[in-house]
Motif scaffolding. Structure first.
Motif, short mmCIF file in Angstrom:
data_model
loop_
_atom_site.label_atom_id
_atom_site.label_comp_id
_atom_site.label_asym_id
_atom_site.label_seq_id
_atom_site.Cartn_x
_atom_site.Cartn_y
_atom_site.Cartn_z
N LEU A 63 19.47 55.04 10.69
CA LEU A 63 18.02 54.98 10.54
C LEU A 63 17.33 56.28 10.88
CD1 LEU A 63 17.25 51.50 12.15
CD2 LEU A 63 17.28 52.06 9.72
N GLN A 70 10.44 50.36 10.12
CA GLN A 70 11.69 49.59 10.03
C GLN A 70 11.44 48.12 9.68
OE1 GLN A 70 13.78 50.04 13.76
NE2 GLN A 70 13.56 52.26 13.69
N TYR A 73 12.35 46.57 6.49
CA TYR A 73 13.77 46.60 6.15
C TYR A 73 14.62 45.63 6.98
CZ TYR A 73 12.67 50.74 3.43
OH TYR A 73 12.14 51.61 2.50
N TYR A 74 14.02 44.91 7.91
CA TYR A 74 14.79 44.00 8.78
C TYR A 74 15.69 43.08 7.95
CZ TYR A 74 12.05 44.96 13.10
OH TYR A 74 11.47 45.53 14.20
N PHE A 87 20.70 53.91 15.50
CA PHE A 87 19.30 54.24 15.77
C PHE A 87 19.28 55.68 16.28
CE2 PHE A 87 19.30 49.70 15.71
CZ PHE A 87 18.03 49.33 15.27
N THR A 91 13.95 56.49 16.71
CA THR A 91 13.97 55.23 15.94
C THR A 91 14.27 54.02 16.82
OG1 THR A 91 16.33 55.33 15.37
CG2 THR A 91 14.80 56.47 13.89
N ASN A 93 14.40 50.74 18.85
CA ASN A 93 13.62 49.54 18.55
C ASN A 93 14.31 48.30 19.14
OD1 ASN A 93 12.27 47.39 17.38
ND2 ASN A 93 12.24 48.26 15.33
#
Length: 121
Positions: A63, A70, A73-74, A87, A91, A93
């Protein structure tokens, strides 16, 4: 070295961006690369798609999107069922980590470029 089919999410044609450098290094190291970004283009012979394309047999999603971007895009990533999601710095998360892990997908908070440079990819 095993070829790891990798999706670069947040791909770009801007040479100063880490996603651009990552695509080049992944190709250089012999990995199959699929790239998805905001703008179409090509990096190291890899076409950058601007839409969510069908994916299969993906080892890694790396990512280069901030946590807010994001969210779109989950489901896409979870349905793709990659073995792991990296990640990269910036990024991180925790909310997405939990979703991925509950779907049996490994989470790595790391830098793709460092992993490639140290043969840990």
């Amino acid at each position: 070295m095993k070829n790891k089919k990798t999706v670069v999410l947040g791909a770009t044609t801007k040479p100063e961006k880490y996603a651009y450098i990552a695509i080049n290094k992944l190709v250089e190291k012999g990995h199959s690369v699929l790239a998805i970004g905001q703008n179409a283009g090509e990096v190291a012979g890899v076409k950058i798609h601007t839409k969510q394309i069908p994916l299969a047999n993906i080892d890694t999603v790396t990512l280069y999107l901030n946590p807010k971007r994001q969210v779109d895009y989950y489901n896409y990533i979870i349905e793709t069922k990659p073995k792991r999601v990296i990640f990269n710095p910036g990024t991180e998360n925790p909310q997405f980590y939990q979703l991925l892990q509950s779907n049996g997908i490994k989470v790595e908070v790391a830098c793709t470029l460092v992993l490639l440079a140290t043969n840990q990819y």
